[in-house]
Design a protein around this motif. Structure first.
Motif, short mmCIF file in Angstrom:
data_model
loop_
_atom_site.label_atom_id
_atom_site.label_comp_id
_atom_site.label_asym_id
_atom_site.label_seq_id
_atom_site.Cartn_x
_atom_site.Cartn_y
_atom_site.Cartn_z
N VAL A 1 12.45 48.21 4.89
CA VAL A 1 11.62 48.52 2.95
C VAL A 1 12.22 47.21 1.61
O VAL A 1 11.78 47.18 1.69
CB VAL A 1 12.24 50.15 2.97
CG1 VAL A 1 11.66 50.13 2.20
CG2 VAL A 1 11.62 50.76 3.39
N ARG A 2 13.59 47.16 2.76
CA ARG A 2 14.47 46.08 1.98
C ARG A 2 15.02 45.26 2.92
O ARG A 2 15.26 46.37 4.15
CB ARG A 2 14.91 46.39 0.88
CG ARG A 2 15.66 47.37 1.10
CD ARG A 2 17.12 48.52 -0.60
NE ARG A 2 17.39 49.32 0.13
CZ ARG A 2 16.80 50.94 0.93
NH1 ARG A 2 15.85 50.99 0.41
NH2 ARG A 2 17.79 51.26 0.89
N THR B 1 15.63 50.93 7.45
CA THR B 1 14.99 50.44 5.91
C THR B 1 15.72 49.72 5.62
O THR B 1 14.85 49.14 4.82
CB THR B 1 16.73 51.80 5.93
OG1 THR B 1 16.26 53.22 6.10
CG2 THR B 1 16.91 51.79 3.94
N GLN B 2 16.63 48.71 5.83
CA GLN B 2 17.31 47.68 5.73
C GLN B 2 16.85 46.44 6.36
O GLN B 2 17.45 45.40 6.19
CB GLN B 2 18.79 47.85 5.48
CG GLN B 2 18.83 48.59 3.87
CD GLN B 2 20.17 48.26 4.11
OE1 GLN B 2 20.90 47.46 3.92
NE2 GLN B 2 20.73 49.35 2.44
N ASN B 3 16.03 46.53 7.60
CA ASN B 3 16.42 45.29 8.98
C ASN B 3 17.58 45.20 9.28
O ASN B 3 18.17 44.39 9.40
CB ASN B 3 15.23 44.12 8.07
CG ASN B 3 14.79 43.52 9.63
OD1 ASN B 3 15.15 42.59 9.33
ND2 ASN B 3 14.76 43.97 10.95
N ALA C 1 17.95 37.47 11.40
CA ALA C 1 17.86 37.43 9.30
C ALA C 1 16.99 38.47 8.94
O ALA C 1 15.63 38.38 9.12
CB ALA C 1 16.94 36.26 8.90
N PRO C 2 17.57 39.16 8.25
CA PRO C 2 17.08 40.54 7.96
C PRO C 2 15.79 40.10 6.44
O PRO C 2 16.16 39.71 6.04
CB PRO C 2 17.89 41.06 7.14
CG PRO C 2 19.16 41.28 8.07
CD PRO C 2 18.49 39.82 8.14
N LYS C 3 14.35 40.89 6.93
CA LYS C 3 13.20 40.74 5.82
C LYS C 3 12.88 41.78 5.67
O LYS C 3 12.95 42.94 6.68
CB LYS C 3 12.94 39.81 6.37
CG LYS C 3 11.81 40.52 8.04
CD LYS C 3 10.85 38.25 8.56
CE LYS C 3 10.64 39.06 9.59
NZ LYS C 3 11.41 38.95 10.48
N SER C 4 12.15 42.17 4.59
CA SER C 4 11.25 43.21 3.97
C SER C 4 9.74 43.11 4.65
O SER C 4 9.41 42.33 5.01
CB SER C 4 11.44 43.60 2.74
OG SER C 4 11.00 42.49 2.13
#
Length: 166
Positions: free
Chosen positions: A57-58, A29-31, A81-84
């Motif tokens: 997803v985001r 969902t959010q990484n 680093a979270p990514k969509s």
């Protein structure tokens, strides 16, 4: 549940999932917890035998509990680093593994025009667990351990190539 859309030349004669993919994407969902944990575990187990990435997803903020429970087994994700999906630089994968319902829907949309295996591995959202720090960490450990088990089971062929015990 597994949705597969794989070109005939990449399928086994029995139409089974690709056992030794060259590019794998984990999505949630959010990484911030599940998919970065899966990405890091996979890289730890197979080394450079395949390209591995993750997205959401985001994009959210990397969860410190995820960092902590992976540190317990010697894996560092502190610089993730979270990514969509939209921020992905590469969009060709042999296998996309969705770890949340939202990611499964997004993966199906993304692959309408590409051929790849899509697998759905529903995973606990550890961020919803309430209680003491230890109770919450135990939920994250449960996710970590289940990801480790599923990855070892699903990608045993890649692990053998890397010399990693199954």
């Amino acid at each position: 549940m597994t949705d597969r859309v794989t070109p005939p030349d990449l399928q086994s004669p029995l139409g089974e999932p690709i056992r030794e993919p060259s590019a794998i994407l984990f999505a949630c969902t959010q990484n911030a917890v599940r998919s970065p944990m899966a990405e890091a575990i996979m890289k730890h187990l197979i080394g450079m035998k395949a390209y591995v990435d993750s997205c959401g997803v985001r994009n959210g903020d990397l969860d410190p509990f995820a960092v902590e429970v992976l540190n317990e087994i010697g894996i560092d994700i502190s610089r993730h680093a979270p990514k969509s999906f939209e921020q992905m630089e590469d969009d060709f994968f042999d296998v996309i593994i969705s770890l949340s319902p939202e990611a499964q829907h997004r993966a199906i949309e993304m692959t309408r025009t590409m051929a790849c295996d899509i697998e759905y591995w529903p995973m606990l959202d550890a961020t919803i667990i309430e209680g003491s720090r230890e109770i919450r960490l135990d939920a994250y450990r449960q996710v970590r351990d289940e990801l480790m088990r599923r990855i070892k089971q699903r990608f045993s062929a890649l692990m053998k190539q890397n010399g990693t015990p199954g």
